[in-house]
Write an enzyme that holds these catalytic residues in place. Structure first.
Site, PDB file in Angstrom:
ATOM      1  N   SER A  18      -4.144  18.699  37.331  1.00  0.00           N
ATOM      2  CA  SER A  18      -4.346  18.875  38.720  1.00  0.00           C
ATOM      3  C   SER A  18      -6.113  18.190  38.857  1.00  0.00           C
ATOM      4  O   SER A  18      -6.749  18.242  37.859  1.00  0.00           O
ATOM      5  CB  SER A  18      -4.257  19.963  38.179  1.00  0.00           C
ATOM      6  OG  SER A  18      -5.462  21.340  38.944  1.00  0.00           O
ATOM      7  N   TYR A  45      -5.544  28.643  33.502  1.00  0.00           N
ATOM      8  CA  TYR A  45      -4.728  26.537  34.363  1.00  0.00           C
ATOM      9  C   TYR A  45      -6.117  26.115  33.982  1.00  0.00           C
ATOM     10  O   TYR A  45      -5.607  24.722  33.655  1.00  0.00           O
ATOM     11  CB  TYR A  45      -4.430  27.626  35.940  1.00  0.00           C
ATOM     12  CG  TYR A  45      -3.863  26.437  36.498  1.00  0.00           C
ATOM     13  CD1 TYR A  45      -2.517  26.144  36.378  1.00  0.00           C
ATOM     14  CD2 TYR A  45      -4.628  25.235  37.063  1.00  0.00           C
ATOM     15  CE1 TYR A  45      -1.630  25.314  36.924  1.00  0.00           C
ATOM     16  CE2 TYR A  45      -3.974  24.288  37.965  1.00  0.00           C
ATOM     17  CZ  TYR A  45      -3.046  23.983  37.781  1.00  0.00           C
ATOM     18  OH  TYR A  45      -2.175  23.248  38.613  1.00  0.00           O
TER      19      TYR A  45
HETATM   20  P1  NAP Z   1       6.487  25.096  41.234  1.00  0.00           P
HETATM   21  O1  NAP Z   1       7.769  24.507  42.447  1.00  0.00           O
HETATM   22  O2  NAP Z   1       5.831  26.430  40.948  1.00  0.00           O
HETATM   23  O3  NAP Z   1       7.473  24.268  40.182  1.00  0.00           O
HETATM   24  C1  NAP Z   1       6.118  23.776  39.079  1.00  0.00           C
HETATM   25  C2  NAP Z   1       7.971  23.933  37.686  1.00  0.00           C
HETATM   26  O4  NAP Z   1       8.370  24.409  36.779  1.00  0.00           O
HETATM   27  C3  NAP Z   1       9.269  24.652  38.122  1.00  0.00           C
HETATM   28  O5  NAP Z   1      10.268  24.257  38.737  1.00  0.00           O
HETATM   29  C4  NAP Z   1       9.018  25.536  37.754  1.00  0.00           C
HETATM   30  O6  NAP Z   1      10.530  26.287  36.963  1.00  0.00           O
HETATM   31  C5  NAP Z   1       8.536  25.169  35.619  1.00  0.00           C
HETATM   32  N1  NAP Z   1       8.265  25.691  35.369  1.00  0.00           N
HETATM   33  C6  NAP Z   1       7.892  26.574  34.502  1.00  0.00           C
HETATM   34  N2  NAP Z   1       7.531  27.723  33.573  1.00  0.00           N
HETATM   35  C7  NAP Z   1       8.693  26.764  32.992  1.00  0.00           C
HETATM   36  C8  NAP Z   1       8.955  27.744  32.096  1.00  0.00           C
HETATM   37  N3  NAP Z   1       8.441  28.515  31.242  1.00  0.00           N
HETATM   38  N4  NAP Z   1      10.382  26.288  31.503  1.00  0.00           N
HETATM   39  C9  NAP Z   1      11.474  25.759  32.080  1.00  0.00           C
HETATM   40  N5  NAP Z   1      10.418  25.609  33.644  1.00  0.00           N
HETATM   41  C10 NAP Z   1       9.466  26.173  34.117  1.00  0.00           C
HETATM   42  O7  NAP Z   1       5.500  23.573  41.231  1.00  0.00           O
HETATM   43  P2  NAP Z   1       4.708  22.712  41.647  1.00  0.00           P
HETATM   44  O8  NAP Z   1       2.930  22.578  42.248  1.00  0.00           O
HETATM   45  O9  NAP Z   1       5.683  21.205  42.300  1.00  0.00           O
HETATM   46  O10 NAP Z   1       4.099  22.010  39.800  1.00  0.00           O
HETATM   47  C11 NAP Z   1       4.254  21.055  39.215  1.00  0.00           C
HETATM   48  C12 NAP Z   1       2.950  20.923  38.140  1.00  0.00           C
HETATM   49  O11 NAP Z   1       2.234  19.999  39.535  1.00  0.00           O
HETATM   50  C13 NAP Z   1       3.095  22.192  37.677  1.00  0.00           C
HETATM   51  O12 NAP Z   1       2.224  21.321  36.176  1.00  0.00           O
HETATM   52  C14 NAP Z   1       1.345  22.376  38.389  1.00  0.00           C
HETATM   53  O13 NAP Z   1       0.883  22.459  38.011  1.00  0.00           O
HETATM   54  C15 NAP Z   1       1.366  20.524  38.958  1.00  0.00           C
HETATM   55  N6  NAP Z   1       0.332  20.644  40.199  1.00  0.00           N
HETATM   56  C16 NAP Z   1       0.248  21.088  40.692  1.00  0.00           C
HETATM   57  C17 NAP Z   1      -0.570  21.464  42.280  1.00  0.00           C
HETATM   58  C18 NAP Z   1      -0.338  21.543  43.510  1.00  0.00           C
HETATM   59  O14 NAP Z   1      -0.841  21.689  44.378  1.00  0.00           O
HETATM   60  N7  NAP Z   1       1.498  22.341  44.221  1.00  0.00           N
HETATM   61  C19 NAP Z   1      -1.441  20.558  42.582  1.00  0.00           C
HETATM   62  C20 NAP Z   1      -2.317  20.373  40.783  1.00  0.00           C
HETATM   63  C21 NAP Z   1      -0.768  20.396  40.209  1.00  0.00           C
HETATM   64  P3  NAP Z   1      11.174  27.819  37.462  1.00  0.00           P
HETATM   65  O15 NAP Z   1      11.351  27.059  39.196  1.00  0.00           O
HETATM   66  O16 NAP Z   1      12.632  28.063  37.407  1.00  0.00           O
HETATM   67  O17 NAP Z   1      10.135  28.174  37.969  1.00  0.00           O
END
Ligand code: NAP
Length: 253
Positions: free
Chosen positions: A145, A158
């Site tokens: 991140s 986080y």
């Molecule tokens: P998201 O749409 O909330 O996706 C998160 C994913 O992680 C979903 O598939 C979620 O499943 C899964 N997950 C969370 N807790 C879990 C658990 N206990 N068991 C199984 N699966 C779990 O958010 P995203 O932005 O795509 O995030 C993906 C990664 O990118 C994360 O590591 C996040 O920190 C990182 N990230 C995102 C951003 C951004 O701007 N979006 C920036 C930097 C880093 P559910 O759908 O079932 O909750």
């Protein structure tokens, strides 16, 4: 020819949290490059499954709550039984909790640390053991991140977890380079997913963020596809322990 180095035909990628958001983009990008996909999800990944199979690739879903690590051995066993091997692990699943540091609860600390760093480490360990027993080496890509580099605000667990992702990525590269294992990370900038919904609906924060991004827009899951294919492929065999920002230039400011 150099473009052949990016070809992932016949490779098997295991991706955590690929039912939505960046994980979905990662699964589709890797499938477009030729991979079969093993998803590890707690929610139904039918949308991702449809896209991957439409591309002519296999998709196997393994259901698990990644807030705990006890499911990892059986996940690996099923994955290897079904596909015979693993070539790529993407540790993508992650959560965020927002609250002032003065009021932050132990639960919001533990829940985030458990998924974002504890499970990430033990998934990497289990898959690395598989790579060593296969004698093939392999790729591990952790999703970091901007808060691997910066402090952030109101997201203490986080920031702690994502800063740890950068550190553990370096450590694992140091230890496992000798086995032909590459451990790198991608640090996404501000991307349109569920993770950032609260920020985007806050007009003032949305404007502040947009003004700071040289690209002038939020990122999307498609923006991750090129970097993930690069780090998953032979094109990056001499890249190890690095965290690559995919941020529209955010960190350059
Ligand atoms: P998201 O749409 O909330 O996706 C998160 C994913 O992680 C979903 O598939 C979620 O499943 C899964 N997950 C969370 N807790 C879990 C658990 N206990 N068991 C199984 N699966 C779990 O958010 P995203 O932005 O795509 O995030 C993906 C990664 O990118 C994360 O590591 C996040 O920190 C990182 N990230 C995102 C951003 C951004 O701007 N979006 C920036 C930097 C880093 P559910 O759908 O079932 O909750």
């Amino acid at each position: 020819m150099i473009l052949n180095f990016f070809d992932l035909k016949g490779k098997v990628a295991l991706i955590t949290g690929c039912n939505t958001g960046l994980g979905q983009g990662i699964a589709v990008g890797l499938a477009q490059a030729g991979c079969d996909i093993i998803g590890v999800n707690r929610s139904d990944p039918h949308e991702t499954m449809n896209e991957v199979t439409r591309l002519g690739r296999r998709f196997l879903n393994l259901k698990a709550d990644l807030g705990k690590i006890d499911a990892i051995p059986s996940l690996l066993e099923t994955a290897v039984r079904e596909f015979g091997k693993i070539d790529i692990l993407v540790n993508n699943a992650g959560i965020i909790r927002r609250e002032d540091a003065l009021n932050f609860s132990e639960k919001d600390w533990d829940d985030v640390m458990d998924v974002n760093i504890k499970t990430l480490f033990f998934m990497a360990q289990a898959v690395a053991k598989q790579y060593v027993s296969q004698g093939t080496g392999g790729k591990i890509i952790n999703i970091a991140s901007m808060l691997s580099f910066q402090g952030g605000i109101r997201v203490p667990s986080y920031t702690a977890s994502k800063s740890a992702v950068l550190g553990i990525t370096r450590l694992l590269a140091n230890e496992w380079g000798q086995y032909g294992i590459n451990v790198n990370a991608i640090a996404p900038g501000y991307m349109v997913t569920n993770n950032t919904q609260q920020l985007r609906t806050n007009e003032e924060r949305n404007q502040q963020i947009l003004e700071r991004i040289p690209a002038g827009r939020w990122g999307s899951p498609e923006d991750i596809m090129g970097p993930i294919v690069f780090l998953a492929s032979a094109a990056s065999d001499y890249v190890n322990g690095y965290t690559l920002a995919v941020d529209g230039g955010w960190l350059a400011r």
